[in-house]
Design a protein around this motif. Structure first.
Motif, mmCIF file in Angstrom:
data_model
loop_
_atom_site.group_PDB
_atom_site.id
_atom_site.type_symbol
_atom_site.label_atom_id
_atom_site.label_comp_id
_atom_site.label_asym_id
_atom_site.label_seq_id
_atom_site.Cartn_x
_atom_site.Cartn_y
_atom_site.Cartn_z
ATOM 1 N N GLN A 107 42.101 39.930 31.940
ATOM 2 C CA GLN A 107 43.112 38.447 31.593
ATOM 3 C C GLN A 107 43.004 36.735 32.133
ATOM 4 N N ARG A 108 42.568 37.714 33.361
ATOM 5 C CA ARG A 108 43.121 37.270 35.275
ATOM 6 C C ARG A 108 44.867 36.513 34.979
ATOM 7 N N LEU A 109 45.137 37.414 34.697
ATOM 8 C CA LEU A 109 46.905 37.507 34.389
ATOM 9 C C LEU A 109 48.132 37.448 34.984
ATOM 10 N N SER A 127 55.230 31.342 45.192
ATOM 11 C CA SER A 127 54.842 32.908 44.902
ATOM 12 C C SER A 127 54.100 32.509 43.888
ATOM 13 N N ALA A 128 54.165 31.805 42.967
ATOM 14 C CA ALA A 128 53.288 32.200 41.234
ATOM 15 C C ALA A 128 52.465 31.795 42.667
ATOM 16 N N ALA A 129 51.602 31.050 42.929
ATOM 17 C CA ALA A 129 50.149 30.103 42.805
ATOM 18 C C ALA A 129 49.575 30.738 43.989
ATOM 19 N N PHE A 130 50.601 31.772 45.229
ATOM 20 C CA PHE A 130 49.200 32.951 45.800
ATOM 21 C C PHE A 130 49.423 33.645 45.589
ATOM 22 N N TYR A 131 49.743 34.255 43.990
ATOM 23 C CA TYR A 131 49.910 35.645 43.762
ATOM 24 C C TYR A 131 48.703 35.075 42.684
ATOM 25 N N ALA A 132 48.475 33.964 41.927
ATOM 26 C CA ALA A 132 47.471 33.450 41.710
ATOM 27 C C ALA A 132 45.974 33.326 42.180
ATOM 28 N N ALA A 143 42.935 35.746 41.698
ATOM 29 C CA ALA A 143 41.721 34.848 41.136
ATOM 30 C C ALA A 143 42.382 34.994 39.853
ATOM 31 N N SER A 144 43.577 34.852 40.061
ATOM 32 C CA SER A 144 44.070 34.915 37.852
ATOM 33 C C SER A 144 44.272 32.777 37.698
ATOM 34 N N GLN A 145 44.156 33.466 36.147
ATOM 35 C CA GLN A 145 44.562 31.513 36.207
ATOM 36 C C GLN A 145 45.863 31.662 35.413
ATOM 37 N N GLU A 189 56.144 30.323 31.158
ATOM 38 C CA GLU A 189 54.855 30.928 31.633
ATOM 39 C C GLU A 189 54.450 29.227 33.480
ATOM 40 N N MET A 190 54.147 29.589 34.374
ATOM 41 C CA MET A 190 54.179 28.398 35.731
ATOM 42 C C MET A 190 52.857 27.214 34.408
ATOM 43 N N SER A 191 53.496 26.166 34.271
ATOM 44 C CA SER A 191 51.995 25.300 34.113
ATOM 45 C C SER A 191 51.605 25.406 34.978
ATOM 46 N N ARG A 192 50.519 24.312 35.165
ATOM 47 C CA ARG A 192 49.420 24.268 35.896
ATOM 48 C C ARG A 192 50.231 23.394 36.619
ATOM 49 N N LEU A 193 50.751 21.708 36.224
ATOM 50 C CA LEU A 193 51.793 21.546 37.739
ATOM 51 C C LEU A 193 52.399 21.831 39.075
ATOM 52 N N GLN A 194 52.832 23.226 38.138
ATOM 53 C CA GLN A 194 54.413 23.336 39.179
ATOM 54 C C GLN A 194 52.903 24.819 40.060
ATOM 55 N N LEU A 195 52.367 25.439 39.066
ATOM 56 C CA LEU A 195 51.049 26.125 39.858
ATOM 57 C C LEU A 195 50.360 25.152 41.536
ATOM 58 N N GLN A 196 49.870 24.279 41.125
ATOM 59 C CA GLN A 196 49.967 23.155 41.774
ATOM 60 C C GLN A 196 50.927 22.741 43.284
ATOM 61 N N GLU A 197 51.706 22.789 42.382
ATOM 62 C CA GLU A 197 52.868 22.202 43.834
ATOM 63 C C GLU A 197 53.185 22.971 44.464
#
Length: 207
Positions: free
Chosen positions: A112-114, A139-144, A148-150, A169-177
């Motif tokens: 599920q790339r989760l 940490s979420a962005a690092f783990y992703a 190779a998770s989305q 769920e972390m939003s795309r904006l939060q993951l990018q930040e």
């Protein structure tokens, strides 16, 4: 300085173990039911402490089990807990001279790339504060990125009754930040590592 594990941290580890890797319980924990006010009780406790396992009492064990039951009774949390690779360690080698990157994921659903992270919290009202304080977006962005998770989702559960559960769920904006934060921090670390210079580190006192 080495940070000693607090009772709250140990309880969080207990909940993680019972929820994700229950077969490891006997290898990591030991239940002490004795009275430490007696000589025999003190001796038994010292013997158990010498094993290196985390010592818990029966009330802590039952409370942790109730918390795990609450998560399994929550429809969304139950789905996130089912299947996947539990406590998965990912190591990514880098160019020569740089340390490898390492992440330990609570649950990884590669199909599920989760990535799913489990967090215990005293009150769900403090969830937003905890996300910012402990830099969960970083940490979420690092783990992703390492897996190779989305998507990165969190399960928050209260450690006090009624053991309320929430998913986030972390939003795309939060993951990018978070990605920008960890990449900036990693670059600073790499520069210090290569130069063997740590300008902001406090000197360690000689012993």
């Amino acid at each position: 300085p080495v940070q000693e594990s607090t009772k709250a941290m140990q309880f969080g580890t207990l909940v993680h173990c019972l929820a994700l890797t229950p077969l490891q319980f006997g290898k990591e924990f030991i239940i002490d039911t004795g009275n430490r006010r007696t000589q025999a009780g003190k001796a038994r406790y010292a013997e158990r402490a010498a094993t290196g396992k985390i010592i818990i009492n029966p009330d802590e064990f039952e409370r942790a089990r109730a918390i795990v039951d609450a998560m399994k009774a929550h429809p969304e949390a139950r789905l996130l807990l089912m299947g996947g690779k539990k406590e998965q360690t990912i190591i990514q080698e880098r160019q020569r001279g740089l340390l490898p990157l390492k992440a330990r994921l609570d649950i990884h659903h590669p199909d599920q790339r989760l990535v799913v992270e489990l967090k215990t919290i005293h009150s769900l009202e403090a969830m937003d504060k905890a996300i910012n304080r402990y830099r969960y977006a970083l940490s979420a962005a690092f783990y992703a990125d390492l897996s190779a998770s989305q998507s990165v989702q969190f399960i928050f559960v209260q450690t006090r009754e009624p053991y309320t559960v929430a998913t986030f769920e972390m939003s795309r904006l939060q993951l990018q930040e978070g990605r920008e934060q960890y990449q900036y921090a990693l670059k600073r670390f790499d520069d210090c590592w290569l130069k063997k210079e740590w300008p902001e580190a406090e000197p360690v006192a000689a012993t």
